[in-house]
Design an enzyme around this catalytic site. Sequence first.
Site, PDB file in Angstrom:
ATOM      1  N   SER A   1      37.134 -33.887 -37.384  1.00 37.42           N
ATOM      2  CA  SER A   1      38.156 -33.396 -36.443  1.00 37.42           C
ATOM      3  C   SER A   1      39.241 -34.249 -35.678  1.00 37.42           C
ATOM      4  O   SER A   1      40.128 -33.610 -34.981  1.00 37.42           O
ATOM      5  CB  SER A   1      37.231 -32.681 -35.461  1.00 37.42           C
TER       6      SER A   1
ATOM      7  N   LYS B   1      42.569 -33.314 -36.595  1.00 36.86           N
ATOM      8  CA  LYS B   1      43.237 -32.121 -35.723  1.00 36.86           C
ATOM      9  C   LYS B   1      44.334 -32.485 -34.817  1.00 36.86           C
ATOM     10  O   LYS B   1      45.289 -31.847 -34.849  1.00 36.86           O
ATOM     11  CB  LYS B   1      42.128 -31.211 -34.976  1.00 36.86           C
TER      12      LYS B   1
ATOM     13  N   TYR C   1      42.251 -27.596 -44.895  1.00 37.28           N
ATOM     14  CA  TYR C   1      41.766 -27.990 -43.771  1.00 37.28           C
ATOM     15  C   TYR C   1      40.455 -29.061 -44.066  1.00 37.28           C
ATOM     16  O   TYR C   1      40.108 -29.996 -43.486  1.00 37.28           O
ATOM     17  CB  TYR C   1      41.144 -26.913 -42.996  1.00 37.28           C
TER      18      TYR C   1
HETATM   19  N1  GLN Z   1      35.273 -30.310 -40.905  1.00 40.44           N
HETATM   20  C1  GLN Z   1      34.228 -30.276 -39.607  1.00 40.44           C
HETATM   21  C2  GLN Z   1      34.083 -28.596 -39.687  1.00 40.44           C
HETATM   22  O1  GLN Z   1      35.058 -27.861 -39.840  1.00 40.44           O
HETATM   23  C3  GLN Z   1      34.867 -30.736 -38.558  1.00 40.44           C
HETATM   24  C4  GLN Z   1      34.255 -30.340 -37.254  1.00 40.44           C
HETATM   25  C5  GLN Z   1      33.943 -31.565 -36.244  1.00 40.44           C
HETATM   26  O2  GLN Z   1      34.472 -32.833 -36.567  1.00 40.44           O
HETATM   27  N2  GLN Z   1      33.797 -31.319 -34.989  1.00 40.44           N
HETATM   28  O3  GLN Z   1      33.053 -28.384 -39.127  1.00 40.44           O
END
Ligand code: GLN
Length: 303
Positions: free
Chosen positions: A63, A66, A188
């Site tokens: 994440s 992001k 994603y």
């Molecule tokens: N790729 C992971 C998901 O979508 C990312 C979540 C995270 O790092 N908090 O669940």
Amino acid sequence: MNMQNLLEDIAGAVQSQLGQGQVADYIPQLATVDPYCFGISVATRDGEVYSAGDARTAFSIQSISKVFALALVLALDGEDIWKRVFREPSGNPFNSLIQLESEGGIPRNPFINAGAIVVTDRLLSMTGDAAGAVRGLMREETGNAGIDVDPRVAGSELGNSHRNASLAHFLASCGNLENPVEDVLDSYVKQCALAMSCEDLALATRFLASNGLRTDGTRLLSPAQTKRINAVMLTCGTYDAAGEFAYRVGLPGKSGVGGGIVAVVPDKCAISVWSPGLGRSGNSVAGVAALDEFTTRTGWSVF
Ligand code: GLN
């Protein structure tokens, strides 16, 4: 202050926390990582890098990607994304479905999965290759052309992505996706599966400590946009533990379930930590402890 000594001290101080928490296993490939790893890097605004521990070992940024996808969308497309994503903390787990229906398909913020899926959708519309755009930014900011998607992690997540697929389908049903669900999910999981070290991540995050200026001196974001990304990181970057993170660390930060966290000291430096054991909200236990130690000992916090 001797930064190198400080980071080595911190690496020593968190030894007792290594192995605590749980390594993420809902993405099976992530469960293969050694839970006792720990790395920390600081990249200063003027380009010096200090590191301790396993700071050159690549891990799955998950994440943390992001933040970079959001920065690219703001850079390429201005503020329009805020018509499709709110910027309030959710108080819920990062993959929760619960608010999305009651709030009409507008995700609470760009750092929970639903919000990040919308941001990636926009980046895909603008570039034709969202994960490639994030990877390009990472390579340019670090000078490391070897940064790439780990296809085993991407495949492992795609094969276990019912939760994110349901978020994406719900977004589509509300008219909040521009591209087919399959294409957005593919982008994603690939951006999440980028493999980078603490050193890479600290360097790549430096523009958030430099009022939006990139490594080559060109501008990615305006100072106001940079301030706003940092603000959303502070309030939403560590999910339903953002209050506790602000209390302990006092910096904008973004975590990933690979065990990495990046944090920003505006005008000074970017910090990256990594240790795979996660607490209940999906944030690295030793990583948060190391950042707590860093800001407590340096006094470098936004508060
Ligand atoms: N790729 C992971 C998901 O979508 C990312 C979540 C995270 O790092 N908090 O669940």
